[in-house]
Design a protein around this motif. Sequence first.
Motif, mmCIF file in Angstrom:
data_model
loop_
_atom_site.group_PDB
_atom_site.id
_atom_site.type_symbol
_atom_site.label_atom_id
_atom_site.label_comp_id
_atom_site.label_asym_id
_atom_site.label_seq_id
_atom_site.Cartn_x
_atom_site.Cartn_y
_atom_site.Cartn_z
ATOM 1 N N ILE A 1 0.847 -1.188 0.000
ATOM 2 C CA ILE A 1 0.000 0.000 0.000
ATOM 3 C C ILE A 1 0.887 1.245 0.000
ATOM 4 C CG2 ILE A 1 -1.696 1.356 1.297
ATOM 5 C CD1 ILE A 1 -2.824 -1.215 2.410
ATOM 6 N N THR B 1 -1.066 -2.356 8.525
ATOM 7 C CA THR B 1 -2.035 -2.533 7.441
ATOM 8 C C THR B 1 -1.309 -2.876 6.145
ATOM 9 O OG1 THR B 1 -3.541 -0.960 8.496
ATOM 10 C CG2 THR B 1 -3.910 -1.419 6.162
ATOM 11 N N ASN B 2 -0.178 -2.261 5.934
ATOM 12 C CA ASN B 2 0.652 -2.539 4.764
ATOM 13 C C ASN B 2 1.085 -4.001 4.737
ATOM 14 O OD1 ASN B 2 2.124 -1.345 2.427
ATOM 15 N ND2 ASN B 2 3.940 -1.934 3.572
ATOM 16 N N TYR C 1 -1.909 -6.313 3.913
ATOM 17 C CA TYR C 1 -2.222 -6.217 2.480
ATOM 18 C C TYR C 1 -1.215 -7.014 1.656
ATOM 19 C CZ TYR C 1 -2.789 -3.902 -2.080
ATOM 20 O OH TYR C 1 -2.969 -3.628 -3.421
ATOM 21 N N GLY D 1 -5.695 -4.749 6.522
ATOM 22 C CA GLY D 1 -4.954 -4.847 5.269
ATOM 23 C C GLY D 1 -5.353 -6.069 4.463
ATOM 24 N N ILE E 1 -8.794 -5.312 2.838
ATOM 25 C CA ILE E 1 -8.636 -4.354 1.742
ATOM 26 C C ILE E 1 -8.036 -5.038 0.522
ATOM 27 C CG2 ILE E 1 -7.346 -2.304 1.014
ATOM 28 C CD1 ILE E 1 -7.732 -1.281 3.949
ATOM 29 N N CYS E 2 -7.087 -5.938 0.749
ATOM 30 C CA CYS E 2 -6.513 -6.724 -0.344
ATOM 31 C C CYS E 2 -7.600 -7.514 -1.061
ATOM 32 C CB CYS E 2 -5.438 -7.662 0.204
ATOM 33 S SG CYS E 2 -4.708 -8.774 -1.032
ATOM 34 N N GLN F 1 -9.861 -5.215 -3.225
ATOM 35 C CA GLN F 1 -9.226 -4.773 -4.465
ATOM 36 C C GLN F 1 -9.170 -5.900 -5.491
ATOM 37 O OE1 GLN F 1 -5.006 -3.508 -4.410
ATOM 38 N NE2 GLN F 1 -5.728 -1.620 -5.364
ATOM 39 N N ILE G 1 -6.428 2.382 -3.876
ATOM 40 C CA ILE G 1 -6.470 2.640 -2.440
ATOM 41 C C ILE G 1 -6.131 4.107 -2.214
ATOM 42 C CG2 ILE G 1 -5.473 2.083 -0.197
ATOM 43 C CD1 ILE G 1 -4.854 -0.722 -1.337
#
Length: 252
Positions: free
Chosen positions: A42, A82-83, A86, A210, A213-214, A217, A229
């Motif tokens: 991210i 979070t990174n 993801y 994360g 969110i992955c 997407q 994002i």
Amino acid sequence: MKKNKFYSYIFKRKSIRNYDLTPLDDAKLKEISEYLNSLKPIYDDIKTELKIISPDYVKRRMMKEAPHYIAVFSEVKEGYLTNIGYMLQQADLFFSVNGLGCCWQGIPAPTKELVGSSSLDFVIFIAFGKPKDPRSLHRSSVSEFKRKSLGEITDIAGADELLEVARIAPSATNSQPWFFTGDKNLIHAYSVEPGFIKRFTKKYIPIDMGIAICHLQIAAEHFGKKAEIVFDKTAGANVHNGRKYIASLKIK
């Protein structure tokens, strides 16, 4: 090794805890290492390091052994957890697509030698390898997921096909700490504080976000959408029923 079927495998992936302890061959480990080096973050400005290691560098603390582990290190900056979630969920799905099992490991600790091998901070392990029982690798039905309903994790109408993949995302102790609001073109992701019983999972919430969110997407791109994002100042400034804003997905 395949990496273009992630969407369909979201609906059947599962965490594997029992492994065939036979190490993978060098050629397969090299392919995995190359894939790990290609993971999309991210945040481009957060340094990360992923090491494939043997069980010798893992204090398992009663967790079952795996033939291999990914030791995850990161620069500590805002959004780094979070990174990591993801990035590493891409690896999780990569393993599932290619007939290997894996499991996020928050309880085991690194040895001093492993900690000293990186200038970055240790974050978490992922165990991986061939499942002891190949039949246990995938779920046979979405009904096997024990998850909250869509109505419990979102108030968005008309985006069920996207939000379903977030609903079934993995999380620490299955805490499912997410809530999504906005609309089908701009989905805002908020984290939810755990209840008293699961309060010890609080440190993993950003990682879990994360992961979700992955999944979002991947689903958007599966349906031919461009999914970016972004960080929405309005969503970030407005506390949504006490929840913490994480990021937004802008879908075109």
